[in-house]
Design a protein around this motif. Structure first.
Motif, PDB file in Angstrom:
ATOM      1  N   HIS A 283       0.892  -1.157   0.000  1.00  0.00           N
ATOM      2  CA  HIS A 283       0.000   0.000   0.000  1.00  0.00           C
ATOM      3  C   HIS A 283       0.935   1.211   0.000  1.00  0.00           C
ATOM      4  O   HIS A 283       1.640   1.446   0.986  1.00  0.00           O
ATOM      5  CB  HIS A 283      -0.890   0.008   1.244  1.00  0.00           C
ATOM      6  CG  HIS A 283      -1.837  -1.148   1.271  1.00  0.00           C
ATOM      7  ND1 HIS A 283      -2.903  -1.254   0.409  1.00  0.00           N
ATOM      8  CD2 HIS A 283      -1.855  -2.270   2.019  1.00  0.00           C
ATOM      9  CE1 HIS A 283      -3.557  -2.380   0.647  1.00  0.00           C
ATOM     10  NE2 HIS A 283      -2.930  -3.019   1.617  1.00  0.00           N
ATOM     11  N   ARG A 284       0.974   1.933  -1.089  1.00  0.00           N
ATOM     12  CA  ARG A 284       2.012   2.949  -1.198  1.00  0.00           C
ATOM     13  C   ARG A 284       1.457   4.281  -1.695  1.00  0.00           C
ATOM     14  O   ARG A 284       0.299   4.372  -2.112  1.00  0.00           O
ATOM     15  CB  ARG A 284       3.150   2.463  -2.095  1.00  0.00           C
ATOM     16  CG  ARG A 284       2.715   2.063  -3.493  1.00  0.00           C
ATOM     17  CD  ARG A 284       3.878   1.915  -4.446  1.00  0.00           C
ATOM     18  NE  ARG A 284       4.470   3.216  -4.736  1.00  0.00           N
ATOM     19  CZ  ARG A 284       5.398   3.432  -5.679  1.00  0.00           C
ATOM     20  NH1 ARG A 284       5.835   2.412  -6.408  1.00  0.00           N
ATOM     21  NH2 ARG A 284       5.870   4.633  -5.902  1.00  0.00           N
ATOM     22  N   GLY A 285       2.321   5.283  -1.630  1.00  0.00           N
ATOM     23  CA  GLY A 285       1.999   6.594  -2.186  1.00  0.00           C
ATOM     24  C   GLY A 285       2.976   6.901  -3.296  1.00  0.00           C
ATOM     25  O   GLY A 285       3.607   5.986  -3.841  1.00  0.00           O
ATOM     26  N   LEU A 286       3.134   8.206  -3.606  1.00  0.00           N
ATOM     27  CA  LEU A 286       4.010   8.542  -4.726  1.00  0.00           C
ATOM     28  C   LEU A 286       5.470   8.645  -4.309  1.00  0.00           C
ATOM     29  O   LEU A 286       6.342   8.742  -5.155  1.00  0.00           O
ATOM     30  CB  LEU A 286       3.567   9.881  -5.341  1.00  0.00           C
ATOM     31  CG  LEU A 286       2.210   9.852  -6.035  1.00  0.00           C
ATOM     32  CD1 LEU A 286       1.842  11.241  -6.548  1.00  0.00           C
ATOM     33  CD2 LEU A 286       2.208   8.847  -7.187  1.00  0.00           C
ATOM     34  N   GLY A 287       5.725   8.622  -2.987  1.00  0.00           N
ATOM     35  CA  GLY A 287       7.086   8.870  -2.507  1.00  0.00           C
ATOM     36  C   GLY A 287       8.108   7.804  -2.883  1.00  0.00           C
ATOM     37  O   GLY A 287       9.257   8.109  -3.186  1.00  0.00           O
TER      38      GLY A 287
ATOM     39  N   THR B 280       1.056  -8.325  -2.915  1.00  0.00           N
ATOM     40  CA  THR B 280      -0.271  -8.863  -2.601  1.00  0.00           C
ATOM     41  C   THR B 280      -1.392  -7.824  -2.530  1.00  0.00           C
ATOM     42  O   THR B 280      -2.559  -8.180  -2.670  1.00  0.00           O
ATOM     43  CB  THR B 280      -0.237  -9.630  -1.256  1.00  0.00           C
ATOM     44  OG1 THR B 280       0.297  -8.770  -0.243  1.00  0.00           O
ATOM     45  CG2 THR B 280       0.593 -10.882  -1.360  1.00  0.00           C
ATOM     46  N   GLU B 281      -1.068  -6.530  -2.295  1.00  0.00           N
ATOM     47  CA  GLU B 281      -2.171  -5.581  -2.057  1.00  0.00           C
ATOM     48  C   GLU B 281      -1.851  -4.202  -2.643  1.00  0.00           C
ATOM     49  O   GLU B 281      -2.125  -3.177  -2.018  1.00  0.00           O
ATOM     50  CB  GLU B 281      -2.448  -5.464  -0.547  1.00  0.00           C
ATOM     51  CG  GLU B 281      -2.725  -6.794   0.108  1.00  0.00           C
ATOM     52  CD  GLU B 281      -3.145  -6.695   1.577  1.00  0.00           C
ATOM     53  OE1 GLU B 281      -3.426  -5.585   2.055  1.00  0.00           O
ATOM     54  OE2 GLU B 281      -3.185  -7.750   2.237  1.00  0.00           O
ATOM     55  N   LEU B 282      -1.319  -4.174  -3.838  1.00  0.00           N
ATOM     56  CA  LEU B 282      -0.830  -2.903  -4.382  1.00  0.00           C
ATOM     57  C   LEU B 282      -1.941  -1.867  -4.579  1.00  0.00           C
ATOM     58  O   LEU B 282      -2.988  -2.159  -5.170  1.00  0.00           O
ATOM     59  CB  LEU B 282      -0.147  -3.173  -5.737  1.00  0.00           C
ATOM     60  CG  LEU B 282       0.334  -1.939  -6.501  1.00  0.00           C
ATOM     61  CD1 LEU B 282       1.433  -1.199  -5.739  1.00  0.00           C
ATOM     62  CD2 LEU B 282       0.844  -2.335  -7.886  1.00  0.00           C
ATOM     63  N   ASP B 283      -1.726  -0.688  -4.058  1.00  0.00           N
ATOM     64  CA  ASP B 283      -2.476   0.500  -4.481  1.00  0.00           C
ATOM     65  C   ASP B 283      -1.563   1.700  -4.274  1.00  0.00           C
ATOM     66  O   ASP B 283      -0.609   1.642  -3.508  1.00  0.00           O
ATOM     67  CB  ASP B 283      -3.845   0.658  -3.787  1.00  0.00           C
ATOM     68  CG  ASP B 283      -3.840   0.449  -2.298  1.00  0.00           C
ATOM     69  OD1 ASP B 283      -2.799   0.682  -1.658  1.00  0.00           O
ATOM     70  OD2 ASP B 283      -4.895   0.057  -1.758  1.00  0.00           O
ATOM     71  N   VAL B 284      -1.827   2.760  -5.006  1.00  0.00           N
ATOM     72  CA  VAL B 284      -0.963   3.942  -4.969  1.00  0.00           C
ATOM     73  C   VAL B 284      -1.854   5.147  -4.666  1.00  0.00           C
ATOM     74  O   VAL B 284      -2.512   5.699  -5.551  1.00  0.00           O
ATOM     75  CB  VAL B 284      -0.222   4.130  -6.312  1.00  0.00           C
ATOM     76  CG1 VAL B 284       0.708   5.346  -6.232  1.00  0.00           C
ATOM     77  CG2 VAL B 284       0.559   2.879  -6.705  1.00  0.00           C
ATOM     78  N   ALA B 285      -1.911   5.517  -3.390  1.00  0.00           N
ATOM     79  CA  ALA B 285      -2.850   6.563  -2.948  1.00  0.00           C
ATOM     80  C   ALA B 285      -2.343   7.956  -3.327  1.00  0.00           C
ATOM     81  O   ALA B 285      -1.143   8.235  -3.260  1.00  0.00           O
ATOM     82  CB  ALA B 285      -3.030   6.469  -1.439  1.00  0.00           C
ATOM     83  N   LEU B 286      -3.289   8.812  -3.730  1.00  0.00           N
ATOM     84  CA  LEU B 286      -2.969  10.198  -4.085  1.00  0.00           C
ATOM     85  C   LEU B 286      -3.691  11.147  -3.120  1.00  0.00           C
ATOM     86  O   LEU B 286      -4.794  10.828  -2.664  1.00  0.00           O
ATOM     87  CB  LEU B 286      -3.476  10.498  -5.502  1.00  0.00           C
ATOM     88  CG  LEU B 286      -2.996   9.582  -6.616  1.00  0.00           C
ATOM     89  CD1 LEU B 286      -3.631  10.008  -7.942  1.00  0.00           C
ATOM     90  CD2 LEU B 286      -1.472   9.617  -6.716  1.00  0.00           C
TER      91      LEU B 286
END
Ligand code: G3I
Length: 396
Positions: free
Chosen positions: A263-267, A293-299
């Motif tokens: 679960h990540r951001g843009l950093g 297993t749970e990729l998303d890229v929050a903005l």
């Protein structure tokens, strides 16, 4: 919105589901799809397991939203993981009491096929033991009885549950998250920096060993993973995960490797040489597989109130969509770079259905590859382009 969702369903090529069908009829026949090169076919020709989490209720409903949701799923993925429906609180209702109805729809009761097999999806199982004590991780009846359960009883319960679930879906779930989130966020004196949890208090570090042992006994062919967040790069948590994996193996316990939630951001800059690549490489050297297993890229998103349909879905800055596309592309390159990466799975695919916005209080969102009307975002196009470029040419 309904109109645009219906046109998205048609665009994604699903036919034959416009007329409402019963959930049972739906589970018994494969969905019919129009020819279309979505990510699914590209992933198959690249030999990649490309998956998404999905709530089973959304898969089985006859609503217009569900229709569009399934159409996107069928065109773009070859692996699926029930988002919440295989968690212990969803299934384990009391000692020896299990609620399998919803999961059976996807996987089939013993001797039967479910929607997933009929439609060519590999299924990841999430999760046999969620190593924390909240209501969404540990069944309420265990939370209520907690202190009154002896270590011997806890061991027996653990065995009964894992045998019941992994045994029921033997051969249908190709990989299980055996343990989820066992490592604490704060440094501590417990072995492997484990989190304090019901299972740890009863059985110490052996709860992990026993869970892997029982899962392997129940389904000897299934891949078995330790799933964790915040352990993607190098650091205290990923060190603890690796040490725990090594210890399990030294105890003669079967373990395939590590699930990295992502679960990540843009950093994060996921590029060759980064600590993310170094962590994957050290797992490879140790003979462990890994899965994203749970990729998303929050903005960061515009602060619309929760009842506004745009809540969590409009990025504050239009530039962030192209940065998000770069982030998804980088994740695909990273997955394809490692022979020990056994799959790339996202935590959903439409900003219409994502945990991020409510969890972040509406500050972050728009984390997935299609918008709320199932229209591809730049991130989707980046994955498509990258996969098409890396896939072998189709034979005539
Ligand atoms: O379905 C009920 C609804 O009927 C009720 O009105 C509403 C009120 O709160 O709750 C709804 O259930 C929620 C459920 O999501 C479905 O949306 C639960 O409260 C909520 O706790 C649950 O959150 C899930 C969360 O895990 C906790 O189980 C998220 O959907 C799910 O995406 C999230 O997934 C986790 C992974 O398992 C592990 N890694 C992190 C990841 C994200 O937190």
């Amino acid at each position: 919105m309904i109109k645009s969702i219906l046109s998205a369903a048609l665009a994604w090529g699903i036919v034959g589901v416009l007329a409402p069908r019963s959930a049972q009829a739906q589970a018994q026949a494969p969905e019919k799809t129009r020819e279309k090169v979505g990510l699914r076919n590209l992933a198959i020709s690249r030999g990649l397991r490309l998956g998404t989490a999905a709530p089973i209720d959304l898969l089985r409903s006859d609503s217009a939203d569900s229709l569009a949701y399934r159409a996107f799923l069928l065109s773009n993925f070859n692996m699926v993981e029930p988002e919440n429906d295989l968690k212990p609180p969803a299934i384990w209702k009391g000692e020896g009491v299990y609620s399998f109805g919803v999961a059976d729809w996807l996987l089939g009761a013993p001797g039967q096929l479910g929607w997933a097999q009929r439609n060519g999806f590999a299924v990841r199982g999430h999760v046999l033991v969620y190593a924390r004590d909240e209501g969404y991780t540990l069944p309420q009846w265990i939370r209520d009885r907690g202190a009154g359960i002896s270590p011997d009883k806890a061991r027996q319960l653990l065995k009964d549950y894992i045998y019941a679930v992994a045994g029921r879906y033997k051969g249908k779930v190709f990989a299980w998250d055996v343990i989820n989130e066992a490592i604490d966020d704060a440094p501590n004196q417990r072995p492997f920096q484990m989190r304090d949890s019901f299972w740890f208090r009863k059985l110490g570090r052996d709860f992990v060993k026993l869970a892997f042992q029982f899962a392997h006994e129940a389904d000897p062919q299934a891949e078995l993973y330790l799933n964790e967040y915040g352990a993607e790069g190098l650091g205290r948590k990923s060190d603890a995960v690796l040490e725990l994996a090594r210890w399990l193996r030294s105890q003669g316990v079967f373990i395939s490797g590590v699930g990295m939630q992502w679960h990540r951001g843009l950093g994060e800059k996921v590029v060759p040489g980064s600590d993310f690549y170094q962590n994957a490489e050290r797992l490879r050297k140790d003979g462990f597989d890994f899965q994203i297993t749970e990729l998303d890229v929050a903005l960061p998103v515009k602060p619309y109130p929760a009842e506004d349909p745009r809540h969590g879905q409009e990025p504050s800055s239009p530039d962030s969509l192209s940065q998000q596309a770069d982030a998804y592309r980088a994740m695909l390159r990273y997955a394809l770079s490692f022979p020990n990466c056994r799959g790339l799975q996202m935590w959903g695919f439409s900003d219409r259905h994502s945990w991020i916005q409510s969890f972040s209080g509406g500050k972050n969102g728009a984390a997935l590859v299609s918008d709320a009307a199932y229209q591809p975002k730049p991130a989707y196009l980046a994955l498509h382009q990258e996969l098409a470029a890396s896939s072998p040419p189709a034979t005539p």
